[in-house]
Design an enzyme around this catalytic site. Structure first.
Site, PDB file in Angstrom:
ATOM      1  N   GLU A 144       0.843  -1.203   0.000  1.00 42.48           N
ATOM      2  CA  GLU A 144       0.000   0.000   0.000  1.00 42.48           C
ATOM      3  C   GLU A 144       0.871   1.243   0.000  1.00 42.48           C
ATOM      4  O   GLU A 144       2.072   1.168   0.275  1.00 42.48           O
ATOM      5  CB  GLU A 144      -0.918   0.004   1.233  1.00 42.48           C
ATOM      6  CG  GLU A 144      -1.967  -1.085   1.169  1.00 42.48           C
ATOM      7  CD  GLU A 144      -2.998  -0.995   2.282  1.00 42.48           C
ATOM      8  OE1 GLU A 144      -2.764  -0.282   3.271  1.00 42.48           O
ATOM      9  OE2 GLU A 144      -4.037  -1.659   2.157  1.00 42.48           O
ATOM     10  N   HIS A 189      -9.304  10.820   4.056  1.00 35.87           N
ATOM     11  CA  HIS A 189      -9.128   9.890   2.937  1.00 35.87           C
ATOM     12  C   HIS A 189      -9.664  10.589   1.692  1.00 35.87           C
ATOM     13  O   HIS A 189     -10.779  11.103   1.696  1.00 35.87           O
ATOM     14  CB  HIS A 189      -9.898   8.587   3.193  1.00 35.87           C
ATOM     15  CG  HIS A 189      -9.440   7.484   2.309  1.00 35.87           C
ATOM     16  ND1 HIS A 189      -9.686   7.482   0.961  1.00 35.87           N
ATOM     17  CD2 HIS A 189      -8.713   6.368   2.553  1.00 35.87           C
ATOM     18  CE1 HIS A 189      -9.145   6.396   0.426  1.00 35.87           C
ATOM     19  NE2 HIS A 189      -8.543   5.714   1.375  1.00 35.87           N
ATOM     20  N   ARG A 196      -1.991  10.027   0.237  1.00 37.02           N
ATOM     21  CA  ARG A 196      -3.335  10.447   0.660  1.00 37.02           C
ATOM     22  C   ARG A 196      -3.467  11.946   0.947  1.00 37.02           C
ATOM     23  O   ARG A 196      -4.416  12.582   0.515  1.00 37.02           O
ATOM     24  CB  ARG A 196      -3.680   9.747   1.976  1.00 37.02           C
ATOM     25  CG  ARG A 196      -4.470   8.532   1.785  1.00 37.02           C
ATOM     26  CD  ARG A 196      -4.736   7.883   3.100  1.00 37.02           C
ATOM     27  NE  ARG A 196      -4.860   6.470   2.846  1.00 37.02           N
ATOM     28  CZ  ARG A 196      -5.163   5.564   3.750  1.00 37.02           C
ATOM     29  NH1 ARG A 196      -5.356   5.928   4.991  1.00 37.02           N
ATOM     30  NH2 ARG A 196      -5.265   4.306   3.439  1.00 37.02           N
ATOM     31  N   HIS A 212     -11.113  10.461   8.215  1.00 34.08           N
ATOM     32  CA  HIS A 212     -10.922   9.009   8.171  1.00 34.08           C
ATOM     33  C   HIS A 212     -10.305   8.468   9.460  1.00 34.08           C
ATOM     34  O   HIS A 212     -10.764   7.483  10.009  1.00 34.08           O
ATOM     35  CB  HIS A 212     -10.016   8.701   6.985  1.00 34.08           C
ATOM     36  CG  HIS A 212      -9.818   7.244   6.715  1.00 34.08           C
ATOM     37  ND1 HIS A 212     -10.872   6.379   6.570  1.00 34.08           N
ATOM     38  CD2 HIS A 212      -8.690   6.502   6.542  1.00 34.08           C
ATOM     39  CE1 HIS A 212     -10.403   5.148   6.326  1.00 34.08           C
ATOM     40  NE2 HIS A 212      -9.085   5.199   6.333  1.00 34.08           N
ATOM     41  N   ARG A 224      -0.675   8.746   9.768  1.00 32.98           N
ATOM     42  CA  ARG A 224      -0.661   7.290   9.941  1.00 32.98           C
ATOM     43  C   ARG A 224      -0.293   6.606   8.632  1.00 32.98           C
ATOM     44  O   ARG A 224      -0.860   6.897   7.585  1.00 32.98           O
ATOM     45  CB  ARG A 224      -2.061   6.853  10.365  1.00 32.98           C
ATOM     46  CG  ARG A 224      -2.256   5.372  10.397  1.00 32.98           C
ATOM     47  CD  ARG A 224      -3.727   5.055  10.548  1.00 32.98           C
ATOM     48  NE  ARG A 224      -4.450   5.370   9.338  1.00 32.98           N
ATOM     49  CZ  ARG A 224      -5.190   4.473   8.670  1.00 32.98           C
ATOM     50  NH1 ARG A 224      -5.284   3.238   9.084  1.00 32.98           N
ATOM     51  NH2 ARG A 224      -5.852   4.833   7.593  1.00 32.98           N
TER      52      ARG A 224
END
Ligand code: FAD
Length: 509
Positions: free
Chosen positions: A121, A236, A282, A343, A378
């Site tokens: 990811e 997000h 993101r 998010h 994060r």
């Protein structure tokens, strides 16, 4: 104060039936076979952020192609200078054993001919995300619930909402006060774990379900605890906006799979903002969309899946394709309207690496906690990892410390809850205000305006013996909003997901 307050006690009390709360309860039941454990959930089994997690859990499982050092490096890089490196190391190094624990409990992660099917990811330098198709969270929660339901020492109670921490005269946390439509109940405990998740409902658009109203954060504030890093809220970039219903996350993996962000004129606009286009990180994509929305007449952007192989898409992303169809969208023919949505709360109640807080008797784990793992941003799939590892560490930490009797001490009376006139209107006003002034891009003027609005609404709350659950949610969100705004005003520099345009002019650098 309240005529209808009932009393009950247990050894270990857990608020929250997401991955953190459920796995903590199972570990405790293993470590302390005599303990009576109660787990509360404000909603039903599906009402948690954990249930909706799509991508999976990050852990180093393939030492030929990955290492702890690389996972640590990626986490620190995402955290943009604000992580606690010692905590990052502890959590990353315990990842593999907690993945084995999940498998032992019965979870079948996706596998291929070589072993675990590890996904890669954004922000990860290796394939290290264990997953179950695109419904990893649902699968993990189901496995944990199945074990909990069979355990004689754990009582799992749905639709039970904690509204205050019970504090003893010595200052120790002695359990929780619960609130329901029938009144109040004091549930006393030797140890209390808050695993109540995040606060996405603070914003007009969010990937989080309705239960994510920051209750644990507000309970801590009401008990006088300080919160940390509250300014750092991860948005997000691709959440399908469902006016009137629950907004739905369209996983980042879709863009890895070839999906493209487009504006009304069908331009692949992200290349205007970053050389990686739709595949930028993101925070960059969220800010790019914000900039684009500001310059497009009908303020809409879309995720385009029309050019993708629809059969492979439906196989790899069954939950997403099903949801699109449910919303009446055909991904082969129509672009999907998306917006950046709140998010993940990187900040929270500060704890040490055993989940202990500044309040004796109170532990925290999962999204409600601030351990130092995430810093200013994060890394994808690190939150389930943190929830699982910290739940284990917190359970272990009680080993020498189970002798407290919560019934020996007198309680300090909690203050009365507040009722807000026109509570629903105020909630949607707050969510819009936060989205506009305390969202992806902030500045001092907007933050100060939001601060005075939040203070104004808070002042309108009147103390009442009985007020509705909607009042409680609003009161909690207002307290969390205040903390987010205050922390945003105090930050001198932009890091990670916090972007103040009065500190830096280009939103996508
Ligand atoms: C759509 C989506 C996709 C995600 N995908 C991923 C992913 O792929 N990988 C990853 O690592 N992370 C992902 N995340 C983030 C991750 O899911 C969460 O951070 C994590 O699940 C939090 O777990 P938790 O146990 O701390 O809280 P939650 O799972 O949110 O559980 C909170 C629990 O507390 C209960 N509760 C709340 N308030 C009260 C109260 N007052 N009284 C009693 N109970 C209460 C709730 O009902 C719920 O049971 C995703 C999040 C979302 C929303």
């Amino acid at each position: 104060m309240e005529a209808s307050t009932k009393e009950e006690s247990c050894d270990i009390l857990v608020a929250g039936a997401g991955v953190a709360g459920l796995s903590f309860a199972l570990h405790c039941a293993d470590f302390y076979p005599q303990a009576k454990i109660v787990v509360l959930s404000k909603g039903s089994a599906e009402d948690s952020n954990s249930f909706y997690a799509q991508g999976g859990v990050a852990a180093v499982m393939d030492s030929n192609h990955d290492s702890f050092e690389d996972h640590i490096k990626d986490t620190l890089q995402a955290g943009d200078g604000l992580c606690d490196e010692a905590v990052v190391r502890e959590i990353v190094e315990e990842g593999p054993s907690q993945m084995r624990q999940l498998m032992y409990w019965g979870l079948d992660f996706d596998a291929n001919a070589k072993g675990l099917d590890l996904a890669r990811e954004g922000g990860h330098s290796a394939h290290r995300v264990l997953h179950v198709k695109d419904h990893s969270g649902r699968s993990i929660v189901s496995v944990l619930l199945h074990r909990i339901e069979q355990h004689p020492n754990i009582s799992l109670r749905y639709h039970q909402q904690a509204d205050r921490l019970l504090i003893g005269k010595s200052g120790r946390c002695l359990g929780l006060r619960l609130r329901s439509s029938n009144g109040y109940q004091n549930l006393k405990a030797s140890w209390t774990l808050l695993a109540t998740g995040g606060a996405g409902q603070l914003y007009r658009y969010t990937s989080n379900p309705e239960v994510a109203t920051g209750d644990g954060l507000a309970l801590a504030l009401k008990a006088g605890l300080e919160l940390k890093k509250m300014a750092y809220i991860q948005f997000h970039p691709t959440v399908m906006i469902n006016n009137g219903g629950r907004d739905f996350l369209l996983s980042e993996a879709l863009r890895g799979f070839g999906a493209i962000l487009r504006n009304d004129a069908e331009e692949d606009f992200m290349f205007k903002y970053h050389p990686s286009g739709s595949l930028a990180t993101r925070d960059i994509v969220s800010r790019g969309i914000y900039a684009e929305l500001a310059s497009t007449p009908n303020r809409k952007v879309y995720l385009d899946l029309r050019h993708l192989d629809q059969e492979v898409l439906a196989h790899r992303f069954p939950t997403i394709v099903k949801e699109l169809k449910k919303q009446g969208l055909n991904p082969e023919l129509q672009m999907v309207p998306v917006a950046p949505a709140a998010h993940y709360f990187c900040g929270g109640i500060p704890s040490d690496v055993q989940g202990r807080t500044a309040l004796e008797g109170l532990l925290v784990a999962g999204e409600v906690a601030y351990t130092g793992l995430h810093g200013a941003n994060r890394l994808a799939s690190n939150s389930l990892l943190e929830a699982l590892v910290m739940a284990h560490k917190a359970a272990l930490s009680l080993k020498d410390d189970m002798q407290v009797d919560p019934n020996q001490e007198e309680l300090v009376n909690p203050e009365a809850p507040r009722h807000f006139p026109m509570v629903d209107t105020k909630l949607s006003y707050l969510q819009q205000l936060m989205f506009e002034k305390v969202g992806v891009i902030r500045d001092e003027e907007g933050l100060r305006a939001a601060q005075s609005e939040v203070d104004f609404i808070l002042r309108q709350g009147v103390e009442r013996e009985q007020s509705s659950l909607a009042d409680l949610a609003l009161e909690n969100l207002l307290l969390v909003a205040k903390a987010v705004i205050q922390d945003s005003l105090e930050q001198d520099e932009n890091h990670g997901v916090l972007f103040r345009s009065d500190r830096q002019s280009n939103p996508v650098l």
